[in-house]
Each structure stands twice: as C-alpha cells, then as structure tokens.
Design an enzyme around this catalytic site. Structure first.
Site, short mmCIF file in Angstrom:
data_model
loop_
_atom_site.label_atom_id
_atom_site.label_comp_id
_atom_site.label_asym_id
_atom_site.label_seq_id
_atom_site.Cartn_x
_atom_site.Cartn_y
_atom_site.Cartn_z
N ARG A 147 4.39 4.79 -10.95
CA ARG A 147 4.47 5.38 -9.62
C ARG A 147 5.86 5.13 -9.07
O ARG A 147 6.39 4.01 -9.19
CB ARG A 147 3.43 4.74 -8.69
CG ARG A 147 3.28 5.47 -7.37
CD ARG A 147 2.41 4.70 -6.39
NE ARG A 147 3.19 3.73 -5.64
CZ ARG A 147 2.75 3.09 -4.55
NH1 ARG A 147 1.51 3.30 -4.12
NH2 ARG A 147 3.50 2.21 -3.93
N TYR A 159 7.63 3.47 3.26
CA TYR A 159 6.48 2.87 2.58
C TYR A 159 6.73 2.80 1.08
O TYR A 159 7.25 3.74 0.46
CB TYR A 159 5.20 3.70 2.83
CG TYR A 159 4.12 3.33 1.86
CD1 TYR A 159 3.37 2.17 2.04
CD2 TYR A 159 3.88 4.09 0.72
CE1 TYR A 159 2.42 1.78 1.13
CE2 TYR A 159 2.91 3.71 -0.20
CZ TYR A 159 2.19 2.57 0.01
OH TYR A 159 1.25 2.19 -0.91
N ASP A 211 2.90 8.32 -4.11
CA ASP A 211 1.98 8.08 -3.00
C ASP A 211 2.59 8.59 -1.70
O ASP A 211 3.67 8.16 -1.29
CB ASP A 211 1.71 6.57 -2.90
CG ASP A 211 0.65 6.23 -1.87
OD1 ASP A 211 0.07 7.17 -1.27
OD2 ASP A 211 0.39 5.03 -1.68
N HIS A 213 0.77 8.41 1.20
CA HIS A 213 0.21 7.43 2.13
C HIS A 213 -0.27 8.07 3.43
O HIS A 213 0.02 7.58 4.52
CB HIS A 213 1.19 6.29 2.40
CG HIS A 213 0.52 4.95 2.44
ND1 HIS A 213 0.43 4.18 3.57
CD2 HIS A 213 -0.12 4.25 1.46
CE1 HIS A 213 -0.23 3.07 3.30
NE2 HIS A 213 -0.57 3.08 2.02
N GLU A 237 -0.84 11.11 -4.42
CA GLU A 237 -1.85 10.22 -3.85
C GLU A 237 -1.89 10.30 -2.32
O GLU A 237 -0.84 10.34 -1.67
CB GLU A 237 -1.52 8.78 -4.28
CG GLU A 237 -2.47 7.73 -3.75
CD GLU A 237 -2.03 6.34 -4.18
OE1 GLU A 237 -2.43 5.39 -3.49
OE2 GLU A 237 -1.32 6.21 -5.19
N GLU A 263 -8.82 5.13 -1.44
CA GLU A 263 -8.73 3.68 -1.34
C GLU A 263 -9.26 3.16 -0.01
O GLU A 263 -9.65 1.99 0.08
CB GLU A 263 -7.30 3.20 -1.57
CG GLU A 263 -6.31 3.56 -0.49
CD GLU A 263 -4.90 3.11 -0.82
OE1 GLU A 263 -4.30 2.42 0.01
OE2 GLU A 263 -4.41 3.45 -1.90
N ARG A 284 -10.24 6.94 -5.76
CA ARG A 284 -9.52 5.66 -5.80
C ARG A 284 -10.26 4.51 -5.10
O ARG A 284 -9.66 3.50 -4.74
CB ARG A 284 -8.13 5.84 -5.17
CG ARG A 284 -7.30 6.92 -5.84
CD ARG A 284 -5.82 6.75 -5.55
NE ARG A 284 -5.30 5.54 -6.13
CZ ARG A 284 -4.90 4.48 -5.43
NH1 ARG A 284 -4.97 4.48 -4.12
NH2 ARG A 284 -4.44 3.41 -6.05
N GLU A 340 -4.54 1.31 -10.99
CA GLU A 340 -3.33 0.75 -10.37
C GLU A 340 -3.22 -0.72 -10.72
O GLU A 340 -4.22 -1.45 -10.72
CB GLU A 340 -3.39 0.93 -8.86
CG GLU A 340 -2.17 0.38 -8.13
CD GLU A 340 -2.23 0.62 -6.63
OE1 GLU A 340 -1.19 0.52 -5.98
OE2 GLU A 340 -3.34 0.92 -6.10
N TRP A 403 0.32 5.20 9.00
CA TRP A 403 1.20 4.38 8.20
C TRP A 403 0.90 4.60 6.72
O TRP A 403 1.81 4.73 5.92
CB TRP A 403 1.02 2.88 8.50
CG TRP A 403 1.84 2.05 7.58
CD1 TRP A 403 3.21 1.90 7.58
CD2 TRP A 403 1.39 1.30 6.46
NE1 TRP A 403 3.62 1.10 6.56
CE2 TRP A 403 2.51 0.71 5.84
CE3 TRP A 403 0.14 1.06 5.91
CZ2 TRP A 403 2.43 -0.10 4.71
CZ3 TRP A 403 0.05 0.26 4.80
CH2 TRP A 403 1.19 -0.32 4.20
#
Length: 403
Positions: A147, A159, A211, A213, A237, A263, A284, A340, A403
């Site tokens: 990643r 991030y 990602d 995010h 992601e 996630e 995830r 991950e 975030w």
C-alpha cells in the site's frame, strides 16, 4: 470447562492495548484483543463492569451460546464498544477451545485452505520520491503487495504518512486530538501522479494498494477510480464515508477499480447490502471490531456467496492477539483475498509473544494449540496506559471533515 477468572489488562508498550484473559477451573487460559483505538478505556470498563460477572461459572466451551447471550442479552445491540468487548470474549474462548483440543484454531475451523496468508505492507513518504523509494524497500523485503501513501503538495500533513517508516502510528498521546487540514482538489490532482510514479519505477509485478480513508464524495471517488485504472490497483480502500451505502452504486457505475471497505463496520448487518448487491470487492471487517472469530466468519461466509473476498484491517492498533486470530480465520476461509500487516514494535512483540511469522510475502500462523499468542503480564505492567487520540480533520476553511 467452567470459567474461573476473567481479567482485563491495559498496557501501553508504545501504544495502548486492551487484552482480556479468561482462565478456566482446569487452568486453561485464553486471550482476546479488546482494543478500540482512542476509546480503549470504554471497552475496558464495559468488560470489567458489565461482562466479567456474566462469564464467571459459565462453560467456556459454549462459544455460540455465550456470543448470543452477550449480544442479545444487552438489549442495546452492536456499536464498536459492545462488539469489541464481545470479540475479546469470543477470541479468548476460541483460544481455550484450541488448547483443550490440542489443536491450532485453524484446525477447528476446518483446516488450512492455503499454505500462507498474503499480506500487504505500508510504504509511505513525505514526498513523491520518498514514497516511490519506500515501495522499493518493501519489495526488497519480500512483500508481494504494497500500500502506498504520500504527502500531498500544499498540505502540511497527510493520512498514512508518519515519522517512522516502519511503525506508523496515527494516534498521539495527549488530552486532545491533533487537527489536520485537508483539500480534496489537491489530493485528486496528485494521487494519479503517485500511482504513475510507482508503476514507472517498479513495474506491474506486484499488487499496489491505496487508502483514501473515507474522504471523497461518491462522484469524486468514481473520478479517482477511473483515473487509477491504467495503474491496476489491487484496491482503492475506503473511498467514501461508509454510512450511505447507496453511494457505492455510483462509484460502481463509473469505474472498474476494485473497492475495499469495512474496517469501521462491526456486524454483518452493517455490510449486508454492500455484499449482497456486489457493490464492493473486498470486505475489511476485523476480528476485534466485528464480534470475534464467530461473527467475522459469518460475514466472510456471506461474502463468499457474492464473489466478495476478505481483506481484513490489520494496523498496529490491533494487537498481536488479534493478528493471530485473523490469520487462523484467513488461512481457513475459501474467499480469502489479502491481510493488512503492519509489524508491531519490539516492545509490543515482547509483551505479546506469538508464533506467527512473516515469510515470502505471507504470514504463517503457528501450529501451537489455540491461537499461538499470549501476554506477558509482568512486562505489560511496566507500560501504563497513556491517553491518546486519533487525529481529526478539517477542510481549509475550517469545516470538520472525515479523517
């Protein structure tokens, strides 16, 4: 196998972890991860004040009944605190069951479906050149999937980019979260340049991941997905905030870049539509935040019916206890995709001795009975809890943003 003791252990060997340790009358012990990054003490309190007394005297072998008892018995169902607490109990009970049977947990789940678990590492850099070089360093270490995250020109922080290249940790100690500033237009202009530079330098012989995010709108995510298509990302992601699941349909209409999400989900009901309507490619959800091995297996089984593969979250806010549990599930399910993997610090590894190992771009779970991981309580006690928070994010005009 009656439960004789239930203890909650909070420790901070570089970052905070919450661990549940269950002991049976016969002396068998099991451990479960109960870490909720930035809200650790909420789960510790839930376990100490509301769960511990419910477990004492119960039969540790009755995993399914205990899971339903804790889930349905609370009346107030789901949510990250409740599901993390249930996950800790469930994981510890699977650890005990494996030890009682004299088998690693993956054998209780039906045995291995593959030789090892493909993992991806986290390459990041403050500049484009640094990020590209870091990808090369991960490839040199044997990773088959990487990643990449990079600082965005014009933004002070981004991030995924940390001061320590090996042990990225976004949470920072202190009484309040750090505040970051975000500009979507700067990111959308830069991200394709990052993918292009990585492929130009390292080719297409490995899996490349990225990602977002949760920071884009659906149409912005669709634009990025289409721009990324020439670079064949393994996945994009968390492209959008995951509350409005209908938004993923719009992304699907405009790009064939694979999408990974989940996630922040903590139950099968959170991701049911995304899976059954095939709006995503990888789910995830994690052992620690989705109710433990018992419930995560339900999610993965549902996903298998709809050509959705697994790709569980595995950042360093999940302790080696959770990573061990994830590997036992990963290696046994038919629709595994990728895991991950962010290595923990030496201090964390010492507190949580474990038998899983990294080899040729994969993680291999240990063959010891149970999960093959434990907690050194004497060493853990040397690292007291420190209040820490994940950052918050604002747009350049001061508006709060994901975030």
């Amino acid at each position: 196998m009656k439960i004789a003791d239930v203890r909650v252990i909070v420790t901070c060997p570089g970052r905070n972890f919450v661990t549940l340790k269950i002991t049976t009358e016969s002396g068998l012990t099991g451990v479960g991860d109960a870490t909720l990054n930035g809200r650790e003490l909420a789960v510790a309190s839930y376990l100490n004040d509301h769960v511990r007394g419910l477990l004492l005297g119960r039969d540790a072998s009755q995993i399914n009944d205990i899971w339903q008892y804790l889930y349905k018995g609370a009346y107030w169902r789901r949510g990250p605190v409740t599901m993390t607490a249930i996950a800790a109990v469930d994981t510890a009970l699977w650890d005990i069951k494996g030890k009682a049977a004299g088998m690693p947990v993956y054998q209780l789940l039906g045995g291995k479906a593959r030789d090892g678990v493909l993992v991806y590492g986290h390459a990041n850099g403050a500049t484009l050149d640094e990020a590209v070089a870091e990808v090369g360093r991960y490839l040199d270490r044997g990773y088959r999937a990487v990643r990449v995250q990079c600082g965005v020109p014009g933004l002070a922080t981004t991030y995924g980019v940390g001061k320590d290249r090996d042990f990225y940790e976004p949470a920072t100690a202190g009484p309040r979260p750090e505040e970051a500033v975000w500009a979507t237009e700067k990111y959308l202009d830069f991200a394709p340049k990052l993918f292009d530079a990585v492929r130009e330098a390292h080719g297409f012989g490995f899996h490349l991941l990225h990602d977002v995010h949760h920071r884009l709108t659906p149409i912005e995510a669709a634009r990025l997905g289409r721009a990324a298509e020439p670079y064949r990302l393994f996945w994009l992601e968390d492209p959008i905030s995951e509350e409005l699941q209908e938004g993923f349909r719009l992304i699907r209409q405009h790009t064939v870049t694979p999408i990974a999400v989940g996630e922040v989900y903590n139950s099968i009901w959170d991701c049911h539509r995304l899976i059954t309507e095939q709006l995503i490619d990888y789910i995830r959800t994690t052992v620690v935040h989705a109710g433990g091995i018992t419930h995560l297996r339900r999610i993965f089984d549902l996903a298998a019916l709809y050509h959705v593969k697994t790709g569980s979250h595995g950042a360093t806010d999940l302790s080696p206890v959770c990573m061990a549990a994830a590997l036992h599930l990963d290696i046994s399910v038919p629709n595994f995709g990728i895991q991950e993997y962010m290595p923990h610090t030496p201090e964390t590894d010492a507190v949580f001795p474990h038998s899983y190992r990294f080899e040729d771009g994969m993680l291999i779970p240990g063959d010891e009975p149970g999960l093959g991981v434990d907690i050194d309580e004497e060493l853990a006690a040397r690292y007291p809890y420190r209040q820490a928070y994940l950052p918050v994010n604002r747009l350049e005009d001061g508006t709060m943003h994901d975030w």
